[in-house]
Write a protein that holds these residues in place. Structure first.
Motif, mmCIF file in Angstrom:
data_model
loop_
_atom_site.group_PDB
_atom_site.id
_atom_site.type_symbol
_atom_site.label_atom_id
_atom_site.label_comp_id
_atom_site.label_asym_id
_atom_site.label_seq_id
_atom_site.Cartn_x
_atom_site.Cartn_y
_atom_site.Cartn_z
ATOM 1 N N SER A 163 0.782 -1.263 0.074
ATOM 2 C CA SER A 163 -0.140 0.043 -0.150
ATOM 3 C C SER A 163 0.789 1.253 0.047
ATOM 4 O O SER A 163 0.788 2.354 -0.815
ATOM 5 C CB SER A 163 -0.914 -0.042 1.313
ATOM 6 O OG SER A 163 -1.583 1.022 1.490
ATOM 7 N N GLN B 226 -18.019 -9.218 7.714
ATOM 8 C CA GLN B 226 -16.808 -9.018 7.031
ATOM 9 C C GLN B 226 -16.556 -7.377 7.418
ATOM 10 O O GLN B 226 -15.858 -6.624 6.635
ATOM 11 C CB GLN B 226 -16.828 -8.743 5.373
ATOM 12 C CG GLN B 226 -17.387 -10.147 4.966
ATOM 13 C CD GLN B 226 -17.489 -10.022 3.541
ATOM 14 O OE1 GLN B 226 -16.458 -10.161 2.570
ATOM 15 N NE2 GLN B 226 -18.744 -10.209 2.805
ATOM 16 N N SER B 227 -16.477 -7.283 8.883
ATOM 17 C CA SER B 227 -15.986 -5.892 9.434
ATOM 18 C C SER B 227 -15.237 -5.893 10.626
ATOM 19 O O SER B 227 -15.039 -4.835 11.313
ATOM 20 C CB SER B 227 -17.636 -5.146 9.877
ATOM 21 O OG SER B 227 -18.494 -5.048 8.905
ATOM 22 N N GLN C 163 -7.219 -8.728 3.525
ATOM 23 C CA GLN C 163 -7.087 -7.705 4.666
ATOM 24 C C GLN C 163 -7.107 -6.504 4.094
ATOM 25 O O GLN C 163 -6.309 -5.824 3.171
ATOM 26 C CB GLN C 163 -5.825 -7.850 5.406
ATOM 27 C CG GLN C 163 -5.695 -8.656 6.576
ATOM 28 C CD GLN C 163 -4.510 -8.640 7.189
ATOM 29 O OE1 GLN C 163 -3.414 -9.083 6.653
ATOM 30 N NE2 GLN C 163 -4.705 -8.555 8.533
ATOM 31 N N ASP C 164 -8.340 -5.779 4.192
ATOM 32 C CA ASP C 164 -8.576 -4.221 3.560
ATOM 33 C C ASP C 164 -7.905 -3.238 4.552
ATOM 34 O O ASP C 164 -8.380 -2.606 5.623
ATOM 35 C CB ASP C 164 -10.091 -4.054 3.558
ATOM 36 C CG ASP C 164 -10.335 -2.820 2.732
ATOM 37 O OD1 ASP C 164 -9.358 -1.909 2.785
ATOM 38 O OD2 ASP C 164 -11.448 -2.598 2.394
ATOM 39 N N THR D 200 -7.176 -0.088 4.025
ATOM 40 C CA THR D 200 -7.879 1.107 4.016
ATOM 41 C C THR D 200 -8.991 0.986 4.983
ATOM 42 O O THR D 200 -9.507 2.243 5.403
ATOM 43 C CB THR D 200 -8.482 1.324 2.672
ATOM 44 O OG1 THR D 200 -9.453 0.444 2.499
ATOM 45 C CG2 THR D 200 -7.679 1.213 1.555
ATOM 46 N N GLN D 201 -9.235 0.080 5.689
ATOM 47 C CA GLN D 201 -10.439 -0.082 6.671
ATOM 48 C C GLN D 201 -10.066 -0.767 8.086
ATOM 49 O O GLN D 201 -10.624 -1.820 8.327
ATOM 50 C CB GLN D 201 -11.600 -0.793 6.211
ATOM 51 C CG GLN D 201 -12.503 -0.083 5.191
ATOM 52 C CD GLN D 201 -13.686 -0.602 4.941
ATOM 53 O OE1 GLN D 201 -14.572 -1.129 5.707
ATOM 54 N NE2 GLN D 201 -13.974 -0.312 3.442
ATOM 55 N N HIS D 202 -8.640 -0.457 8.577
ATOM 56 C CA HIS D 202 -8.173 -0.894 9.677
ATOM 57 C C HIS D 202 -7.870 -2.460 9.517
ATOM 58 O O HIS D 202 -8.131 -3.329 10.430
ATOM 59 C CB HIS D 202 -9.094 -0.760 10.960
ATOM 60 C CG HIS D 202 -9.280 0.718 10.944
ATOM 61 N ND1 HIS D 202 -8.270 1.842 11.321
ATOM 62 C CD2 HIS D 202 -10.663 1.374 10.773
ATOM 63 C CE1 HIS D 202 -9.005 2.876 11.643
ATOM 64 N NE2 HIS D 202 -10.376 2.668 11.034
ATOM 65 N N SER D 203 -7.412 -2.862 8.192
ATOM 66 C CA SER D 203 -7.354 -4.343 7.965
ATOM 67 C C SER D 203 -8.373 -5.461 8.387
ATOM 68 O O SER D 203 -8.144 -6.431 8.955
ATOM 69 C CB SER D 203 -6.119 -4.914 8.906
ATOM 70 O OG SER D 203 -4.803 -4.066 8.387
ATOM 71 N N VAL D 204 -9.545 -4.820 8.105
ATOM 72 C CA VAL D 204 -10.697 -5.940 8.371
ATOM 73 C C VAL D 204 -10.691 -7.018 7.304
ATOM 74 O O VAL D 204 -10.175 -6.858 6.222
ATOM 75 C CB VAL D 204 -12.213 -5.109 8.108
ATOM 76 C CG1 VAL D 204 -12.224 -3.890 9.366
ATOM 77 C CG2 VAL D 204 -12.190 -4.867 6.917
ATOM 78 N N LYS E 71 -11.937 -9.733 4.542
ATOM 79 C CA LYS E 71 -12.855 -9.640 3.539
ATOM 80 C C LYS E 71 -12.965 -10.964 2.468
ATOM 81 O O LYS E 71 -11.955 -11.284 2.423
ATOM 82 C CB LYS E 71 -13.273 -8.529 2.750
ATOM 83 C CG LYS E 71 -13.317 -7.323 3.547
ATOM 84 C CD LYS E 71 -13.799 -5.926 2.648
ATOM 85 C CE LYS E 71 -14.286 -4.751 3.324
ATOM 86 N NZ LYS E 71 -14.717 -3.628 2.864
#
Length: 601
Positions: A342, A420-421, A476-477, A479-483, A485
């Motif tokens: 990233s 997925q949050s 691992q997203d 951009t959203q605190h590694s949630v 998905k």
């Protein structure tokens, strides 16, 4: 000429044979030819210019990037009876004047300088007056913008060809991929250079990659295995260096910290104490290393993932430069790979970002590899090899597989049920039926996946989730605190249409140095360890008396040879690898006396 080279090698350096590639490079220098030398750290690069310097008529000028490196090399050369010196900002004006006086009188064979000093017009003029036989550019990858440690000051070294068109130039480096090699030749304007590319293999180094679970505990376990040997722990940030240094100091380790945020005085003190074996361990950023001329470093630990294989290779290469068995251990958290990608993607210069990403992807592939680590390294550097090394974690303890379909279904279902949050640790808490406040407040204790994995430990689940990320079923997203998905590849597993083989998680190191078989380079190292310990103590005593680093007296490899051969007179002592005439006269009596006393006891 061959006889002269061999007699000089033994007289000054104490070796009976040249290493592979050295003779040809030396011959090219003696004939006035430019050369490009690519040899691994510890492969004998410095001999390529140090020996011809003794036989050429004028001074050999060595361009070196760091003051500490200059001093160490000059100390080592002077201990062998070789007329060497350096000029840098640590010297007074009178001392610099004295060095030039000795240069004019042809009393100095090797002169070490930094590129900034060398290229000053007045300095170049003085050199032309005294005469130069050879320029050696050490750490030549610094000249290339594709190199992993580019330094603008090195670019200007191309001027040497204008000022000294008849003087051969030797460029030396331990790490350069094909693009960097070509760039070095062009930037320095080498004329039809003799090219020597040695094997990148360092068979005495054991490569190990461990997945991070409890990193500090893993590190302490590694350090305890090393029994007070010298080592370096690399971290990705100054903050982490400071934290880890304090934690290890509290544990009683003889440790120092090193990074660019410390004062010059503090960095110099730490490096000097490490060099003299007063500190056994350095925790550092990549700022530490290029100037480390310490051959008895027995291990290097990467606490974080390096950015490139070139950097990793050079940093691990600081271990075992004396050819004695050494360890290179890397601790990896796969989440760091996503974070690094990233950051690279955020780079504004797209051309640079593309190259950086390509190099980082190679580093990530090495960390995630399930094949021989050494093969990955060698093939990256263009050294085709298919034979596993037998001296890395993969070869010594191959990964074991199992049918992980059911565990994968449980994990993927849980990610889905929590919307997925949430990140990895929260998903694991739900799987294991944790009673923590947040889960209860969210009502997630009512989910169908709550507690369905309670019979399995947290770290085991962590490895399973990471493997599902590797297989492209989870993401691992960042951009959203590694949630976590779900990705499309997860569907056939969830539906039971696809069986999934996973690797049995390794929650303990694969093999310790003591459990694993000795590498080929160490198999011959059958020696008297009690005598070796006594010889090390004597070496340190002499080093402190003479105010030099212990390795300046003798390397570990030479002490091991003494412990094997147990010489009992001057002739036998001179036959030990690493003992030349000057060291025989300076240290022979003390070491022979100790060996004689040991044999009589």
């Amino acid at each position: 000429m061959t006889d002269l080279l061999h007699s000089t090698l033994k007289q000054y350096f104490g070796y009976s044979e040249f290493r592979s590639g050295q003779t040809e490079v030396i011959a090219a220098a003696m004939q006035g030819q430019d050369s490009f030398v690519l040899m691994p750290t510890g492969g004998g690069k410095s001999m390529c210019y140090q020996l011809p310097a003794l036989l050429l008529p004028y001074v050999t000028v060595v361009v070196s990037p760091l003051m500490s490196l200059m001093k160490d090399q000059v100390d080592s050369l002077q201990a062998m009876g070789i007329a060497a010196d350096f000029i840098n900002s640590s010297l007074s004006r009178d001392q610099v004047v004295d060095v030039f006086r000795r240069l004019r009188q042809q009393q100095i064979k090797l002169l070490y300088v930094a590129p900034e000093r060398l290229l000053q017009p007045q300095f170049l003029e003085r050199l032309s007056e005294v005469g130069v036989s050879l320029f050696a550019i050490d750490e030549a990858h610094c000249v290339s913008q594709w190199g992993h440690d580019f330094r603008p000051d090195y670019i200007a070294l191309a001027q040497l060809k204008q000022h000294f068109p008849q003087v051969p130039l030797m460029a030396l480096t331990a790490t350069a991929d094909p693009a960097t090699q070509q760039d070095i030749r062009q930037q320095l304007r080498l004329v039809q250079p003799y090219t020597s590319i040695s094997s990148f293999d360092r068979p005495n180094i054991r490569y190990t990659v461990q997945e991070k679970f409890r990193p500090f505990e893993q590190l302490v376990a590694l350090l305890k295995q090393q029994e007070n040997q010298s080592g370096i722990v690399y971290c990705s940030s100054r903050k982490k260096v400071d934290e880890l240094y304090q934690q290890l100091k509290n544990k009683g380790f003889a440790v120092g910290a090193y990074h660019a945020g410390l004062t010059n005085e503090d960095r110099a003190r730490v490096q000097d104490e490490f060099k003299r074996d007063h500190l056994q361990l350095i925790v550092a950023t990549v700022a530490f290393g290029m100037g480390v001329n310490k051959p008895n470093i027995r291990f290097v630990v990467h606490f974080d993932l390096p950015r490139t294989i070139e950097a990793y290779y050079q940093e691990t290469g600081r271990a075992g430069r004396d050819g004695v068995a050494a360890e290179a251990v890397m601790l990896v958290d796969p989440a760091d790979i996503a974070r690094m990608r990233s950051w690279i993607q955020a780079e504004e210069n797209q051309a640079r970002a593309e190259v950086t990403m390509q190099r980082f992807n190679a580093m990530a592939a090495f960390a995630e590899s399930q094949t021989c680590r050494r093969l990955v390294l060698l093939n990256y550097f263009g050294e085709a090899s298919q034979k596993p090394c037998g001296n890395c974690d993969i070869c010594l303890d191959p990964p074991k597989g199992f049918d992980g379909t059911v565990l994968a279904q449980k994990a993927l279902s849980c990610v889905y049920r929590v919307g997925q949050s949430f990140g990895m640790h929260h998903v694991i808490d739900v799987l294991r039926g944790s009673q923590n406040q947040r889960i209860l407040e969210l009502g997630q204790d009512k989910l169908s996946t709550y507690g369905i994995g309670k019979e399995i430990g947290h770290d085991y689940w962590l490895s399973i989730l990471r493997q599902l990320i590797h297989y492209g079923m989870l993401q691992q997203d960042i951009t959203q605190h590694s949630v976590l998905k779900l990705l499309p590849a997860a569907r056939p597993v969830l539906r039971g249409e696809l069986a999934l083989q996973l690797a049995v998680p390794r929650l303990v190191p694969a093999k310790t140095a003591k459990q694993a078989k000795e590498p080929k380079a160490a198999q011959k190292q059958d020696y008297d360890r009690v005598l070796f310990s006594k010889l090390r103590a004597l070496r340190k005593q002499i080093a402190e008396r003479d105010d030099v680093a212990p390795f300046v007296v003798f390397s570990d490899a030479t002490l091991i040879a003494m412990s094997q051969q147990m010489p009992q007179n001057q002739s036998e002592f001179l036959a030990v690898s690493g003992v030349g005439q000057t060291k025989l006269s300076r240290y022979g009596d003390d070491f022979l006396q100790l060996i004689a006393d040991y044999l009589d006891s």
